[in-house]
Design a protein around this motif. Structure first.
Motif, PDB file in Angstrom:
ATOM      1  N   ARG A  63     -26.832   8.614   7.085  1.00 61.23           N
ATOM      2  CA  ARG A  63     -27.137   8.870   8.489  1.00 61.23           C
ATOM      3  C   ARG A  63     -25.884   8.763   9.350  1.00 61.23           C
ATOM      4  N   LEU A  64     -25.016   7.827   8.999  1.00 63.27           N
ATOM      5  CA  LEU A  64     -23.777   7.694   9.755  1.00 63.27           C
ATOM      6  C   LEU A  64     -22.912   8.935   9.626  1.00 63.27           C
ATOM      7  N   ALA A  65     -22.873   9.507   8.411  1.00 66.81           N
ATOM      8  CA  ALA A  65     -22.055  10.699   8.167  1.00 66.81           C
ATOM      9  C   ALA A  65     -22.812  12.002   8.381  1.00 66.81           C
ATOM     10  N   ASN A  66     -24.130  11.924   8.715  1.00 69.09           N
ATOM     11  CA  ASN A  66     -24.957  13.125   8.880  1.00 69.09           C
ATOM     12  C   ASN A  66     -24.985  13.949   7.595  1.00 69.09           C
ATOM     13  N   SER A 106      -7.034   2.181  16.357  1.00 70.40           N
ATOM     14  CA  SER A 106      -7.852   2.122  15.141  1.00 70.40           C
ATOM     15  C   SER A 106      -9.304   2.463  15.448  1.00 70.40           C
ATOM     16  N   LEU A 107      -9.838   1.907  16.548  1.00 75.49           N
ATOM     17  CA  LEU A 107     -11.208   2.240  16.940  1.00 75.49           C
ATOM     18  C   LEU A 107     -11.336   3.720  17.286  1.00 75.49           C
ATOM     19  N   ALA A 108     -10.354   4.252  18.009  1.00 70.84           N
ATOM     20  CA  ALA A 108     -10.397   5.676  18.360  1.00 70.84           C
ATOM     21  C   ALA A 108     -10.329   6.553  17.110  1.00 70.84           C
ATOM     22  N   ALA A 109      -9.474   6.173  16.138  1.00 70.38           N
ATOM     23  CA  ALA A 109      -9.359   6.958  14.903  1.00 70.38           C
ATOM     24  C   ALA A 109     -10.651   6.914  14.107  1.00 70.38           C
ATOM     25  N   ALA A 110     -11.295   5.732  14.053  1.00 67.37           N
ATOM     26  CA  ALA A 110     -12.559   5.625  13.327  1.00 67.37           C
ATOM     27  C   ALA A 110     -13.641   6.478  13.975  1.00 67.37           C
ATOM     28  N   VAL A 111     -13.713   6.448  15.318  1.00 73.08           N
ATOM     29  CA  VAL A 111     -14.722   7.245  16.021  1.00 73.08           C
ATOM     30  C   VAL A 111     -14.474   8.739  15.818  1.00 73.08           C
ATOM     31  N   VAL A 112     -13.212   9.145  15.910  1.00 72.43           N
ATOM     32  CA  VAL A 112     -12.887  10.562  15.731  1.00 72.43           C
ATOM     33  C   VAL A 112     -13.184  11.008  14.304  1.00 72.43           C
ATOM     34  N   ALA A 113     -12.862  10.169  13.313  1.00 72.90           N
ATOM     35  CA  ALA A 113     -13.141  10.525  11.919  1.00 72.90           C
ATOM     36  C   ALA A 113     -14.638  10.685  11.686  1.00 72.90           C
ATOM     37  N   ILE A 114     -15.431   9.768  12.229  1.00 71.85           N
ATOM     38  CA  ILE A 114     -16.884   9.862  12.066  1.00 71.85           C
ATOM     39  C   ILE A 114     -17.420  11.114  12.763  1.00 71.85           C
ATOM     40  N   MET A 115     -16.911  11.405  13.964  1.00 74.53           N
ATOM     41  CA  MET A 115     -17.364  12.597  14.682  1.00 74.53           C
ATOM     42  C   MET A 115     -17.003  13.877  13.928  1.00 74.53           C
ATOM     43  N   VAL A 116     -15.811  13.922  13.339  1.00 77.81           N
ATOM     44  CA  VAL A 116     -15.407  15.110  12.585  1.00 77.81           C
ATOM     45  C   VAL A 116     -16.282  15.284  11.352  1.00 77.81           C
ATOM     46  N   VAL A 117     -16.534  14.188  10.629  1.00 73.39           N
ATOM     47  CA  VAL A 117     -17.370  14.272   9.429  1.00 73.39           C
ATOM     48  C   VAL A 117     -18.785  14.691   9.800  1.00 73.39           C
ATOM     49  N   ARG A 118     -19.364  14.058  10.811  1.00 77.33           N
ATOM     50  CA  ARG A 118     -20.717  14.421  11.238  1.00 77.33           C
ATOM     51  C   ARG A 118     -20.767  15.864  11.731  1.00 77.33           C
ATOM     52  N   GLY A 281      -0.864   6.532  33.184  1.00 75.03           N
ATOM     53  CA  GLY A 281      -1.050   7.933  32.826  1.00 75.03           C
ATOM     54  C   GLY A 281      -1.712   8.103  31.474  1.00 75.03           C
ATOM     55  N   ASN A 282      -1.391   7.188  30.530  1.00 74.12           N
ATOM     56  CA  ASN A 282      -2.054   7.235  29.222  1.00 74.12           C
ATOM     57  C   ASN A 282      -3.554   7.028  29.358  1.00 74.12           C
ATOM     58  N   MET A 283      -3.951   6.061  30.192  1.00 71.26           N
ATOM     59  CA  MET A 283      -5.379   5.806  30.396  1.00 71.26           C
ATOM     60  C   MET A 283      -6.060   6.996  31.065  1.00 71.26           C
ATOM     61  N   LEU A 284      -5.390   7.589  32.058  1.00 69.82           N
ATOM     62  CA  LEU A 284      -5.971   8.763  32.710  1.00 69.82           C
ATOM     63  C   LEU A 284      -6.113   9.936  31.747  1.00 69.82           C
ATOM     64  N   LEU A 285      -5.108  10.115  30.872  1.00 65.00           N
ATOM     65  CA  LEU A 285      -5.183  11.200  29.891  1.00 65.00           C
ATOM     66  C   LEU A 285      -6.321  10.965  28.905  1.00 65.00           C
ATOM     67  N   ALA A 286      -6.478   9.707  28.478  1.00 65.35           N
ATOM     68  CA  ALA A 286      -7.575   9.385  27.557  1.00 65.35           C
ATOM     69  C   ALA A 286      -8.927   9.613  28.226  1.00 65.35           C
ATOM     70  N   TYR A 287      -9.081   9.183  29.476  1.00 68.23           N
ATOM     71  CA  TYR A 287     -10.339   9.412  30.189  1.00 68.23           C
ATOM     72  C   TYR A 287     -10.605  10.906  30.378  1.00 68.23           C
ATOM     73  N   ALA A 288      -9.564  11.670  30.652  1.00 66.59           N
ATOM     74  CA  ALA A 288      -9.749  13.110  30.832  1.00 66.59           C
ATOM     75  C   ALA A 288     -10.224  13.776  29.541  1.00 66.59           C
ATOM     76  N   LEU A 289      -9.579  13.437  28.439  1.00 71.05           N
ATOM     77  CA  LEU A 289     -10.004  14.009  27.154  1.00 71.05           C
ATOM     78  C   LEU A 289     -11.429  13.598  26.806  1.00 71.05           C
ATOM     79  N   GLY A 290     -11.749  12.320  27.027  1.00 69.89           N
ATOM     80  CA  GLY A 290     -13.117  11.872  26.756  1.00 69.89           C
ATOM     81  C   GLY A 290     -14.140  12.582  27.622  1.00 69.89           C
ATOM     82  N   SER A 291     -13.811  12.807  28.887  1.00 68.80           N
ATOM     83  CA  SER A 291     -14.735  13.495  29.784  1.00 68.80           C
ATOM     84  C   SER A 291     -14.981  14.938  29.343  1.00 68.80           C
ATOM     85  N   VAL A 292     -13.908  15.620  28.931  1.00 73.03           N
ATOM     86  CA  VAL A 292     -14.060  17.002  28.474  1.00 73.03           C
ATOM     87  C   VAL A 292     -14.917  17.070  27.217  1.00 73.03           C
TER      88      VAL A 292
END
Length: 309
Positions: A63-66, A106-118, A281-292
């Motif tokens: 279920r985690l990996a869909n 590390s948390l961001a990489a884990a979330v992105v990896a799970i999203m890509v696999v799913r 600026g790093n935080m703003l860029l991260a928030y922008a990417l997450g929002s998109v």
């Protein structure tokens, strides 16, 4: 050093998951064959605590990996897991410029990896289901013509396995294998529905089971079912065409920040460098990417909910 250690641990975890998926798929194939051959086996009805716990852990992982082990994927699961590793590695590479902390990246990489696999597993499931759905009217027409000519339903399924394109031919090859082991036709078609989650195959299985057990004109019933499925296919295509404008707009909105950012960087690099060099600026860029990303997912979910039958 901590980044390399995190990448190594992530690679080991993904390799362990790949081995687990492969072993689970092989075990499920063996269990299906044994269940078909020995449906009344007494040992199969006995509870097993160890098997229940192992099955629960596997279901959570799937279920985690869909991931659905009963479905035949075009891409091997190891390739999908490799894509997840590459996506996680890309996050670590981008972090060499953004300089976030090791825990955050590390948390961001884990979330992105799970999203890509799913996402890749879900894309394959949706693609196979759509192809089966579009090919189902021709499949029912072959069954109707074969039964009308006086041949049994089993022969119609063999004809479908030989003449229909993929993935319908692959699914009916499995059906023919199950029929050769003594499984009833309606149960074999119901198994296709369980593997692919195409609702029309459930309707096909119910219709076939009722007609074979109660008698009556099977050809007329299948002809009516074929007409109904053809109308549903045409309606789904029309809904997708009407939603094409919304889908194009959502993709344009998702790509436009990247294009505008690139143009701004070409015109005035100093105005964009702050997003990379400055922590705020790093935080703003991260928030922008997450929002998109979140906005694109929400639009896709809304379109899917409004266009599904």
């Amino acid at each position: 050093m901590s980044q390399y250690l995190t990448i190594t641990v992530l690679v080991l975890l993904v390799c362990a998951a790949a081995v687990t998926l492969w072993l689970d798929a092989r075990q499920r194939r063996i269990d299906r064959q044994v269940a078909i051959i020995l449906p009344a086996s007494h040992s199969a009805s006995l509870p097993s605590i160890r098997r229940s716990e192992t099955g629960a852990r596997r279901r959570i992982l799937h279920r985690l990996a869909n991931y659905r082990p009963e479905m035949s994927y075009n891409w091997h699961p190891s390739y999908v897991l490799l894509a997840g590793i590459i996506a996680a590695g890309a996050i670590f590479y981008v972090n060499t410029l953004l300089k976030f902390s090791t825990l955050q990246v590390s948390l961001a990489a884990a979330v992105v990896a799970i999203m890509v696999v799913r996402g890749l597993f879900g894309w394959q499931q949706s693609r196979i289901a759509n192809q089966l759905f579009r090919q189902l009217p021709d499949t029912i027409q072959i069954v109707t013509s074969t039964v009308r000519s006086g041949l049994p339903v089993n022969e119609a399924f063999r004809t479908i396995a030989r003449e229909m394109p993929q993935p319908t031919a692959r699914q009916f090859a499995i059906v023919c294998s199950e029929l050769s082991l003594g499984r009833p036709p309606e149960e074999a078609i119901e198994a296709v529905y369980q593997r692919t989650q195409v609702a029309e195959y459930g309707m096909f299985a119910v219709t076939l089971g009722v007609q074979l057990k109660s008698g009556g004109s099977l050809t007329e019933t299948l002809q009516t079912l074929g007409d109904t499925v053809s109308q549903r296919v045409a309606l789904a295509a029309r809904a997708k065409a009407l939603a094409g404008e919304v889908i194009f707009s959502s993709r344009a909105l998702s790509v436009s920040p990247v294009i505008i950012g690139g143009l701004l960087y070409l015109l005035n690099p100093q105005s964009v460098d702050l997003l990379i060099t400055d922590p705020t600026g790093n935080m703003l860029l991260a928030y922008a990417l997450g929002s998109v990303i979140i906005g694109s997912l929400v639009i896709r979910w809304m379109v899917k909910r409004e266009t599904e039958l």
